[in-house]
Design a protein around this motif. Structure first.
Motif, PDB file in Angstrom:
ATOM      1  N   ALA A   1      29.486  -2.667   1.046  1.00  0.00           N
ATOM      2  CA  ALA A   1      29.689  -3.566  -0.096  1.00  0.00           C
ATOM      3  C   ALA A   1      29.552  -2.808  -1.414  1.00  0.00           C
ATOM      4  O   ALA A   1      28.746  -1.883  -1.550  1.00  0.00           O
ATOM      5  CB  ALA A   1      28.703  -4.716  -0.046  1.00  0.00           C
ATOM      6  N   ALA A   2      30.333  -3.216  -2.368  1.00  0.00           N
ATOM      7  CA  ALA A   2      30.307  -2.567  -3.677  1.00  0.00           C
ATOM      8  C   ALA A   2      28.995  -2.838  -4.392  1.00  0.00           C
ATOM      9  O   ALA A   2      28.364  -3.885  -4.189  1.00  0.00           O
ATOM     10  CB  ALA A   2      31.474  -3.076  -4.530  1.00  0.00           C
ATOM     11  N   PRO A   3      28.536  -1.917  -5.240  1.00  0.00           N
ATOM     12  CA  PRO A   3      27.350  -2.184  -6.056  1.00  0.00           C
ATOM     13  C   PRO A   3      27.546  -3.472  -6.857  1.00  0.00           C
ATOM     14  O   PRO A   3      28.629  -3.726  -7.379  1.00  0.00           O
ATOM     15  CB  PRO A   3      27.282  -0.960  -6.980  1.00  0.00           C
ATOM     16  N   GLY A   4      26.514  -4.264  -6.910  1.00  0.00           N
ATOM     17  CA  GLY A   4      26.585  -5.518  -7.658  1.00  0.00           C
ATOM     18  C   GLY A   4      27.128  -6.691  -6.871  1.00  0.00           C
ATOM     19  O   GLY A   4      27.195  -7.810  -7.397  1.00  0.00           O
ATOM     20  N   ALA A   5      27.508  -6.474  -5.590  1.00  0.00           N
ATOM     21  CA  ALA A   5      28.090  -7.568  -4.802  1.00  0.00           C
ATOM     22  C   ALA A   5      27.111  -8.727  -4.644  1.00  0.00           C
ATOM     23  O   ALA A   5      27.496  -9.894  -4.784  1.00  0.00           O
ATOM     24  CB  ALA A   5      28.530  -7.049  -3.430  1.00  0.00           C
ATOM     25  N   LEU A   6      25.855  -8.416  -4.355  1.00  0.00           N
ATOM     26  CA  LEU A   6      24.876  -9.495  -4.153  1.00  0.00           C
ATOM     27  C   LEU A   6      24.587 -10.221  -5.458  1.00  0.00           C
ATOM     28  O   LEU A   6      24.445 -11.448  -5.476  1.00  0.00           O
ATOM     29  CB  LEU A   6      23.584  -8.935  -3.574  1.00  0.00           C
ATOM     30  N   GLU A   7      24.479  -9.484  -6.533  1.00  0.00           N
ATOM     31  CA  GLU A   7      24.237 -10.127  -7.827  1.00  0.00           C
ATOM     32  C   GLU A   7      25.372 -11.083  -8.184  1.00  0.00           C
ATOM     33  O   GLU A   7      25.138 -12.169  -8.731  1.00  0.00           O
ATOM     34  CB  GLU A   7      24.066  -9.070  -8.917  1.00  0.00           C
ATOM     35  N   GLU A   8      26.609 -10.692  -7.864  1.00  0.00           N
ATOM     36  CA  GLU A   8      27.752 -11.554  -8.149  1.00  0.00           C
ATOM     37  C   GLU A   8      27.714 -12.817  -7.297  1.00  0.00           C
ATOM     38  O   GLU A   8      27.996 -13.916  -7.788  1.00  0.00           O
ATOM     39  CB  GLU A   8      29.058 -10.794  -7.908  1.00  0.00           C
ATOM     40  N   ILE A   9      27.352 -12.683  -6.030  1.00  0.00           N
ATOM     41  CA  ILE A   9      27.247 -13.859  -5.167  1.00  0.00           C
ATOM     42  C   ILE A   9      26.159 -14.790  -5.686  1.00  0.00           C
ATOM     43  O   ILE A   9      26.349 -16.019  -5.758  1.00  0.00           O
ATOM     44  CB  ILE A   9      26.981 -13.436  -3.716  1.00  0.00           C
ATOM     45  N   ALA A  10      25.017 -14.231  -6.060  1.00  0.00           N
ATOM     46  CA  ALA A  10      23.930 -15.062  -6.592  1.00  0.00           C
ATOM     47  C   ALA A  10      24.358 -15.763  -7.879  1.00  0.00           C
ATOM     48  O   ALA A  10      24.022 -16.928  -8.120  1.00  0.00           O
ATOM     49  CB  ALA A  10      22.692 -14.208  -6.837  1.00  0.00           C
ATOM     50  N   ARG A  11      25.128 -15.056  -8.709  1.00  0.00           N
ATOM     51  CA  ARG A  11      25.624 -15.658  -9.953  1.00  0.00           C
ATOM     52  C   ARG A  11      26.548 -16.835  -9.655  1.00  0.00           C
ATOM     53  O   ARG A  11      26.478 -17.882 -10.316  1.00  0.00           O
ATOM     54  CB  ARG A  11      26.356 -14.603 -10.786  1.00  0.00           C
ATOM     55  N   LEU A  12      27.424 -16.670  -8.667  1.00  0.00           N
ATOM     56  CA  LEU A  12      28.349 -17.747  -8.298  1.00  0.00           C
ATOM     57  C   LEU A  12      27.585 -18.967  -7.783  1.00  0.00           C
ATOM     58  O   LEU A  12      27.963 -20.114  -8.056  1.00  0.00           O
ATOM     59  CB  LEU A  12      29.320 -17.250  -7.230  1.00  0.00           C
ATOM     60  N   ILE A  13      26.506 -18.722  -7.049  1.00  0.00           N
ATOM     61  CA  ILE A  13      25.689 -19.839  -6.553  1.00  0.00           C
ATOM     62  C   ILE A  13      25.010 -20.549  -7.725  1.00  0.00           C
ATOM     63  O   ILE A  13      25.021 -21.781  -7.816  1.00  0.00           O
ATOM     64  CB  ILE A  13      24.652 -19.336  -5.537  1.00  0.00           C
ATOM     65  N   ALA A  14      24.418 -19.780  -8.617  1.00  0.00           N
ATOM     66  CA  ALA A  14      23.741 -20.372  -9.771  1.00  0.00           C
ATOM     67  C   ALA A  14      24.706 -21.178 -10.626  1.00  0.00           C
ATOM     68  O   ALA A  14      24.332 -22.190 -11.230  1.00  0.00           O
ATOM     69  CB  ALA A  14      23.084 -19.269 -10.603  1.00  0.00           C
ATOM     70  N   ALA A  15      25.979 -20.746 -10.659  1.00  0.00           N
ATOM     71  CA  ALA A  15      26.998 -21.437 -11.460  1.00  0.00           C
ATOM     72  C   ALA A  15      27.604 -22.625 -10.727  1.00  0.00           C
ATOM     73  O   ALA A  15      28.462 -23.325 -11.285  1.00  0.00           O
ATOM     74  CB  ALA A  15      28.100 -20.453 -11.845  1.00  0.00           C
ATOM     75  N   GLY A  16      27.180 -22.851  -9.491  1.00  0.00           N
ATOM     76  CA  GLY A  16      27.700 -23.978  -8.725  1.00  0.00           C
ATOM     77  C   GLY A  16      29.072 -23.740  -8.130  1.00  0.00           C
ATOM     78  O   GLY A  16      29.728 -24.681  -7.669  1.00  0.00           O
ATOM     79  N   GLN A  17      29.517 -22.483  -8.093  1.00  0.00           N
ATOM     80  CA  GLN A  17      30.848 -22.179  -7.564  1.00  0.00           C
ATOM     81  C   GLN A  17      30.843 -21.817  -6.081  1.00  0.00           C
ATOM     82  O   GLN A  17      31.894 -21.769  -5.447  1.00  0.00           O
ATOM     83  CB  GLN A  17      31.466 -21.021  -8.367  1.00  0.00           C
ATOM     84  N   LEU A  18      29.674 -21.532  -5.552  1.00  0.00           N
ATOM     85  CA  LEU A  18      29.552 -21.153  -4.142  1.00  0.00           C
ATOM     86  C   LEU A  18      28.274 -21.783  -3.616  1.00  0.00           C
ATOM     87  O   LEU A  18      27.253 -21.812  -4.310  1.00  0.00           O
ATOM     88  CB  LEU A  18      29.505 -19.627  -4.021  1.00  0.00           C
ATOM     89  N   ARG A  19      28.331 -22.291  -2.399  1.00  0.00           N
ATOM     90  CA  ARG A  19      27.143 -22.906  -1.823  1.00  0.00           C
ATOM     91  C   ARG A  19      26.831 -22.283  -0.468  1.00  0.00           C
ATOM     92  O   ARG A  19      27.718 -21.765   0.219  1.00  0.00           O
ATOM     93  CB  ARG A  19      27.310 -24.422  -1.671  1.00  0.00           C
ATOM     94  N   VAL A  20      25.570 -22.330  -0.108  1.00  0.00           N
ATOM     95  CA  VAL A  20      25.115 -21.768   1.159  1.00  0.00           C
ATOM     96  C   VAL A  20      24.461 -22.880   1.968  1.00  0.00           C
ATOM     97  O   VAL A  20      23.314 -23.256   1.702  1.00  0.00           O
ATOM     98  CB  VAL A  20      24.115 -20.618   0.940  1.00  0.00           C
ATOM     99  N   PRO A  21      25.167 -23.434   2.946  1.00  0.00           N
ATOM    100  CA  PRO A  21      24.572 -24.503   3.759  1.00  0.00           C
ATOM    101  C   PRO A  21      23.398 -23.958   4.579  1.00  0.00           C
ATOM    102  O   PRO A  21      23.525 -22.918   5.246  1.00  0.00           O
ATOM    103  CB  PRO A  21      25.721 -24.938   4.675  1.00  0.00           C
ATOM    104  N   ILE A  22      22.276 -24.637   4.522  1.00  0.00           N
ATOM    105  CA  ILE A  22      21.122 -24.295   5.354  1.00  0.00           C
ATOM    106  C   ILE A  22      21.124 -25.257   6.541  1.00  0.00           C
ATOM    107  O   ILE A  22      20.890 -26.450   6.382  1.00  0.00           O
ATOM    108  CB  ILE A  22      19.797 -24.396   4.569  1.00  0.00           C
ATOM    109  N   ALA A  23      21.423 -24.719   7.719  1.00  0.00           N
ATOM    110  CA  ALA A  23      21.537 -25.568   8.909  1.00  0.00           C
ATOM    111  C   ALA A  23      20.185 -26.096   9.344  1.00  0.00           C
ATOM    112  O   ALA A  23      20.068 -27.249   9.780  1.00  0.00           O
ATOM    113  CB  ALA A  23      22.186 -24.780  10.044  1.00  0.00           C
TER     114      ALA A  23
END
Length: 316
Positions: free
Chosen positions: A266-288
């Motif tokens: 994964a590229a540097p910053g990939a996790l930070e970008e995913i976390a940013r998308l979650i904080a912005a409400g653009q991506l969600r992570v279902p907890i089963a």
């Protein structure tokens, strides 16, 4: 070194195995609480997310050796929590900071020590406001793997992407990241996962015999890229439908001519970008489901079943 007033310096709990094998070998043990050395931070873990690789790595001695693991060995890699001890020389992180990241095969524990500037699976990242710890604990392995796979096929507007195993832990991220990039997504799954896949943004299609015909029916103009998150069925289907190998990616199987990806790519910053998308409400992570640490064996059994819709989290 800096540490919180409540910082533990004695004993704490961690999941360990004395023998390589399945969930029945997992035990909660009292261990010496790890201490942060120079360049390290210690995290009081509040949640640890499980992944298939957790039990694969510790299933047998040969596999464990490839990851540098020896007995007794811990369990789990993804974690989230709060920094409670900071070693000398650490910059950019302070006591009380909320963080998430990877601690290879030792995350299901009350405390982990990591290098915040380290490589994958020995790292810490700031948890953004708006991302809870359960969600943050489910990001590292699956999010990084999905990001690496998406980088291979580079989807965008005008693409129709077939994602095999779209309802799994990596699929949750792959589907949504591809949609955010503007692609149409067709996701394979069981009949019972159809509604779940639609919620993620994928058009569901049942895996198994006749997959290529079912995909043709959904996409008469064809598909342009594919990711196989489980085995080889999606690869063979994509090839049958004319997708060039360069726009096919696997994560679990190596096939000649087809690029493979894993979280380490994964590229540097990939996790930070995913976390940013979650904080912005653009991506969600279902907890089963979530389990207390005392039910680690049951949680690992559920994860190993491979039919979980969303992530499994251990609460600490």
């Amino acid at each position: 070194m800096q540490q919180s007033d409540q910082s533990s310096t004695g004993k704490s709990r961690a999941v360990q195995l004395d023998s390589f094998g399945g969930p029945e070998f997992l035990d909660v043990r009292e261990v010496s609480t790890p201490q942060a050395g120079p360049g390290q931070v210690r995290v009081r873990v509040s949640a640890a997310g499980l992944n298939p690789m957790d039990w694969i790595m510790t299933a047998d001695a040969d596999t464990a050796a490839r990851f540098g693991l020896t007995l007794p060995v811990g369990f789990g890699t993804d974690y989230a929590g709060v920094i409670d001890q900071v070693g000398d020389g650490v910059t950019g992180f302070a006591l009380g900071d909320r963080v998430f990241g990877g601690a290879l095969s030792r995350a299901v524990a009350e405390y982990v020590v990591v290098d915040p500037a380290g490589v994958a699976a020995n790292e810490a990242h700031h948890t953004p406001d708006g991302v809870d710890d359960r969600t943050a604990s489910a990001l590292t392995i699956a999010g990084r793997t999905a990001s690496a796979a998406l980088a291979v096929i580079d989807p965008g507007p005008g693409d129709t992407v077939l994602i095999g195993g779209a309802g799994g832990g990596v699929g949750v991220f792959a589907v949504q990241l591809a949609r955010i990039a503007g692609a149409r997504v067709i996701g394979t799954g069981s009949a019972t996962s159809a509604d779940y896949l639609r919620e993620l943004g994928a058009e569901p299609v049942a895996y198994g015999d006749g997959l290529a015909d079912r995909v043709r029916a959904l996409a008469p103009d064809g598909i342009t890229a594919a990711i196989d998150l489980h085995g080889t069925e999606t690869v063979h289907t994509a090839r049958e439908l004319g997708v060039p190998d360069a726009r096919i990616c696997t994560i679990a199987t190596a096939l000649e001519g087809v690029p493979a990806a894993n979280g380490a790519n994964a590229a540097p910053g990939a996790l930070e970008e995913i976390a940013r998308l979650i904080a912005a409400g653009q991506l969600r992570v279902p907890i089963a489901a979530s389990f207390p640490i005392e039910q680690i064996r049951r949680a690992a059994e559920v994860q190993a079943d491979r039919h979980v819709q969303g992530k499994i989290v251990i609460d600490l």
